[in-house]
Design a protein around this motif. Sequence first.
Motif, PDB file in Angstrom:
ATOM      1  N   GLY A 176     -51.372  34.951 -47.179  1.00  0.00           N
ATOM      2  CA  GLY A 176     -52.508  34.108 -46.784  1.00  0.00           C
ATOM      3  C   GLY A 176     -52.061  32.761 -46.277  1.00  0.00           C
ATOM      4  O   GLY A 176     -52.394  32.346 -45.156  1.00  0.00           O
ATOM      5  N   MET A 232     -52.888  39.709 -36.273  1.00  0.00           N
ATOM      6  CA  MET A 232     -53.335  40.337 -37.525  1.00  0.00           C
ATOM      7  C   MET A 232     -54.789  40.797 -37.408  1.00  0.00           C
ATOM      8  O   MET A 232     -55.211  41.724 -38.093  1.00  0.00           O
ATOM      9  CB  MET A 232     -53.201  39.355 -38.700  1.00  0.00           C
ATOM     10  N   ILE A 252     -50.976  45.359 -48.191  1.00  0.00           N
ATOM     11  CA  ILE A 252     -49.788  45.100 -47.378  1.00  0.00           C
ATOM     12  C   ILE A 252     -50.189  44.409 -46.085  1.00  0.00           C
ATOM     13  O   ILE A 252     -51.103  44.884 -45.391  1.00  0.00           O
ATOM     14  CB  ILE A 252     -49.081  46.438 -47.019  1.00  0.00           C
ATOM     15  N   LEU A 263     -56.835  46.403 -48.075  1.00  0.00           N
ATOM     16  CA  LEU A 263     -57.399  45.053 -48.074  1.00  0.00           C
ATOM     17  C   LEU A 263     -57.479  44.518 -46.652  1.00  0.00           C
ATOM     18  O   LEU A 263     -56.495  44.553 -45.905  1.00  0.00           O
ATOM     19  CB  LEU A 263     -56.553  44.120 -48.933  1.00  0.00           C
ATOM     20  N   SER A 318     -50.063  37.313 -55.658  1.00  0.00           N
ATOM     21  CA  SER A 318     -50.457  38.476 -54.845  1.00  0.00           C
ATOM     22  C   SER A 318     -51.717  39.128 -55.396  1.00  0.00           C
ATOM     23  O   SER A 318     -51.865  39.293 -56.616  1.00  0.00           O
ATOM     24  CB  SER A 318     -49.370  39.560 -54.877  1.00  0.00           C
ATOM     25  N   ILE A 319     -52.592  39.545 -54.477  1.00  0.00           N
ATOM     26  CA  ILE A 319     -53.810  40.235 -54.911  1.00  0.00           C
ATOM     27  C   ILE A 319     -53.419  41.504 -55.685  1.00  0.00           C
ATOM     28  O   ILE A 319     -53.998  41.807 -56.734  1.00  0.00           O
ATOM     29  CB  ILE A 319     -54.707  40.545 -53.690  1.00  0.00           C
ATOM     30  N   MET A 334     -48.293  41.836 -42.818  1.00  0.00           N
ATOM     31  CA  MET A 334     -47.240  40.953 -42.304  1.00  0.00           C
ATOM     32  C   MET A 334     -47.252  40.979 -40.781  1.00  0.00           C
ATOM     33  O   MET A 334     -47.336  42.049 -40.184  1.00  0.00           O
ATOM     34  CB  MET A 334     -45.874  41.421 -42.792  1.00  0.00           C
ATOM     35  N   ASN A 359     -43.062  48.305 -53.564  1.00  0.00           N
ATOM     36  CA  ASN A 359     -42.999  47.299 -52.505  1.00  0.00           C
ATOM     37  C   ASN A 359     -41.772  47.613 -51.650  1.00  0.00           C
ATOM     38  O   ASN A 359     -40.972  48.496 -51.996  1.00  0.00           O
ATOM     39  CB  ASN A 359     -42.925  45.891 -53.107  1.00  0.00           C
ATOM     40  N   ALA A 361     -40.220  51.263 -51.624  1.00  0.00           N
ATOM     41  CA  ALA A 361     -40.632  52.058 -50.452  1.00  0.00           C
ATOM     42  C   ALA A 361     -41.064  51.104 -49.346  1.00  0.00           C
ATOM     43  O   ALA A 361     -41.941  50.258 -49.550  1.00  0.00           O
ATOM     44  CB  ALA A 361     -41.786  52.995 -50.795  1.00  0.00           C
ATOM     45  N   LYS A 371     -56.094  44.369 -38.561  1.00  0.00           N
ATOM     46  CA  LYS A 371     -57.179  44.603 -39.529  1.00  0.00           C
ATOM     47  C   LYS A 371     -58.262  45.502 -38.929  1.00  0.00           C
ATOM     48  O   LYS A 371     -58.834  46.343 -39.630  1.00  0.00           O
ATOM     49  CB  LYS A 371     -57.782  43.277 -40.000  1.00  0.00           C
ATOM     50  N   SER A 381     -62.101  37.138 -49.126  1.00  0.00           N
ATOM     51  CA  SER A 381     -62.071  35.706 -48.761  1.00  0.00           C
ATOM     52  C   SER A 381     -60.634  35.244 -48.565  1.00  0.00           C
ATOM     53  O   SER A 381     -59.709  35.846 -49.112  1.00  0.00           O
ATOM     54  CB  SER A 381     -62.591  34.855 -49.930  1.00  0.00           C
ATOM     55  N   PRO A 382     -60.436  34.109 -47.845  1.00  0.00           N
ATOM     56  CA  PRO A 382     -59.087  33.516 -47.832  1.00  0.00           C
ATOM     57  C   PRO A 382     -58.623  33.246 -49.265  1.00  0.00           C
ATOM     58  O   PRO A 382     -59.393  32.779 -50.099  1.00  0.00           O
ATOM     59  CB  PRO A 382     -59.268  32.198 -47.074  1.00  0.00           C
TER      60      PRO A 382
HETATM   61  P1  NAI Z   1     -48.776  38.943 -50.434  1.00  0.00           P
HETATM   62  O1  NAI Z   1     -47.841  38.264 -49.482  1.00  0.00           O
HETATM   63  O2  NAI Z   1     -48.640  38.640 -51.866  1.00  0.00           O
HETATM   64  O3  NAI Z   1     -48.754  40.514 -50.210  1.00  0.00           O
HETATM   65  C1  NAI Z   1     -48.376  41.150 -48.996  1.00  0.00           C
HETATM   66  C2  NAI Z   1     -47.431  42.272 -49.395  1.00  0.00           C
HETATM   67  O4  NAI Z   1     -47.064  43.103 -48.295  1.00  0.00           O
HETATM   68  C3  NAI Z   1     -46.117  41.729 -49.996  1.00  0.00           C
HETATM   69  O5  NAI Z   1     -45.958  42.223 -51.311  1.00  0.00           O
HETATM   70  C4  NAI Z   1     -45.068  42.309 -49.065  1.00  0.00           C
HETATM   71  O6  NAI Z   1     -43.822  42.532 -49.688  1.00  0.00           O
HETATM   72  C5  NAI Z   1     -45.766  43.589 -48.618  1.00  0.00           C
HETATM   73  N1  NAI Z   1     -45.108  44.207 -47.460  1.00  0.00           N
HETATM   74  C6  NAI Z   1     -44.752  43.603 -46.288  1.00  0.00           C
HETATM   75  N2  NAI Z   1     -44.091  44.475 -45.510  1.00  0.00           N
HETATM   76  C7  NAI Z   1     -44.044  45.674 -46.195  1.00  0.00           C
HETATM   77  C8  NAI Z   1     -43.501  46.957 -45.911  1.00  0.00           C
HETATM   78  N3  NAI Z   1     -42.869  47.213 -44.750  1.00  0.00           N
HETATM   79  N4  NAI Z   1     -43.611  47.928 -46.849  1.00  0.00           N
HETATM   80  C9  NAI Z   1     -44.248  47.695 -48.026  1.00  0.00           C
HETATM   81  N5  NAI Z   1     -44.789  46.498 -48.349  1.00  0.00           N
HETATM   82  C10 NAI Z   1     -44.685  45.491 -47.432  1.00  0.00           C
HETATM   83  O7  NAI Z   1     -50.232  38.485 -49.917  1.00  0.00           O
HETATM   84  P2  NAI Z   1     -51.709  39.006 -50.257  1.00  0.00           P
HETATM   85  O8  NAI Z   1     -52.622  37.952 -49.765  1.00  0.00           O
HETATM   86  O9  NAI Z   1     -51.798  39.449 -51.669  1.00  0.00           O
HETATM   87  O10 NAI Z   1     -51.872  40.229 -49.259  1.00  0.00           O
HETATM   88  C11 NAI Z   1     -52.350  41.490 -49.650  1.00  0.00           C
HETATM   89  C12 NAI Z   1     -53.344  42.040 -48.640  1.00  0.00           C
HETATM   90  O11 NAI Z   1     -54.536  41.246 -48.679  1.00  0.00           O
HETATM   91  C13 NAI Z   1     -52.856  42.004 -47.187  1.00  0.00           C
HETATM   92  O12 NAI Z   1     -53.299  43.173 -46.531  1.00  0.00           O
HETATM   93  C14 NAI Z   1     -53.575  40.799 -46.633  1.00  0.00           C
HETATM   94  O13 NAI Z   1     -53.701  40.835 -45.242  1.00  0.00           O
HETATM   95  C15 NAI Z   1     -54.911  40.968 -47.349  1.00  0.00           C
HETATM   96  N6  NAI Z   1     -55.782  39.793 -47.315  1.00  0.00           N
HETATM   97  C16 NAI Z   1     -55.301  38.575 -47.735  1.00  0.00           C
HETATM   98  C17 NAI Z   1     -56.089  37.452 -47.651  1.00  0.00           C
HETATM   99  C18 NAI Z   1     -55.540  36.113 -48.023  1.00  0.00           C
HETATM  100  O14 NAI Z   1     -56.133  35.093 -47.626  1.00  0.00           O
HETATM  101  N7  NAI Z   1     -54.480  36.063 -48.815  1.00  0.00           N
HETATM  102  C19 NAI Z   1     -57.486  37.517 -47.138  1.00  0.00           C
HETATM  103  C20 NAI Z   1     -57.894  38.861 -46.779  1.00  0.00           C
HETATM  104  C21 NAI Z   1     -57.056  39.938 -46.856  1.00  0.00           C
END
Ligand code: NAI
Length: 269
Positions: free
Chosen positions: A201, A162, A94, A147, A20-21, A96, A40, A64, A166, A194-195
């Motif tokens: 992702g 999505m 966050i 993000l 996770s970022i 989904m 989370n 939360a 965004k 980036s992806p």
């Molecule tokens: P990740 O899957 O590790 O993180 C997403 C998080 O959202 C998870 O920890 C999840 O438990 C949390 N979440 C979902 N529903 C929730 C809720 N109701 N309340 C609280 N938390 C909730 O994936 P990642 O990639 O680290 O995603 C973090 C952010 O980065 C997201 O906004 C994603 O859209 C964005 N992003 C990701 C990219 C990618 O390619 N991975 C590219 C650009 C942006």
Amino acid sequence: MTKPLEGKNGIIFGALDDKSIAWRVALKAKEAGAKFTLTNAPVALRMGKIQELGELCETDVIAADATNMEDLQNLFEKSLDKLDGKIDFILHSIGMSPNVRKKKPYTNLNYDWLHKTLDISAISFHRVMQTAYQMEAMNEWGSILGLSYIAAQRIFPDYGDMADAKATLESIARSFGYHYGKKNKVRVNTISQSPTYTTAGSGVKGFEEFFGYADKMSPLGNADADTCADFCVAMFSDSTRMVTMQNLYHDGGFSSMGMSPALLMNQEE
Ligand code: NAI
């Protein structure tokens, strides 16, 4: 050398596992001298590894659901108490979409799920800021980050609803950035990343092929989660205190490209 986040308090949303970022941001923020709480959704606390991160960062993990105002109020109360002071930075990491997860095409969306996508991935950003704003929980010159992804501006067909989330997220950053800037000099920005290989992702159809495409399209290659975390730390620090209401691309140059010879050559092979 002084650490850039020494003396600063934060809340980090969205660390699920070590890909996770938000996980990478937490480790870098700790290294940079910050104190923070982790949070989370309750289901992620049961399934994820976030308690491990809590131990590494010597901090509390507070459940939360970011779409639930009572949960958010409780999170801020507990964080203010635990950190013994107001908040200087917040990371909203966050995202989904049930439609994307269940492979619903954009032309056949389930609207209940669309509401969920928007609430979880975009409106929750407003909910977090409104909670902080009304509780007077932020210090002056605080920094709030969400993000985002370039599908807010351009079409990436498999990103589905999505993209709309965004676009809303980035708009909320600008709108709230105005109000919070006027009230407390708090700044609000989004980072368009980036992806990146994470749970969210790689849930997008064709992610692997697209990751390679973006990597070739970008003169610097794709930005990874660790460099994104470095950028977040810089955005939380005082060295970026006049930056607000921006969507900042952290993408190795992808967003400015029109054509890449590296990709053309690949096609010709
Ligand atoms: P990740 O899957 O590790 O993180 C997403 C998080 O959202 C998870 O920890 C999840 O438990 C949390 N979440 C979902 N529903 C929730 C809720 N109701 N309340 C609280 N938390 C909730 O994936 P990642 O990639 O680290 O995603 C973090 C952010 O980065 C997201 O906004 C994603 O859209 C964005 N992003 C990701 C990219 C990618 O390619 N991975 C590219 C650009 C942006």
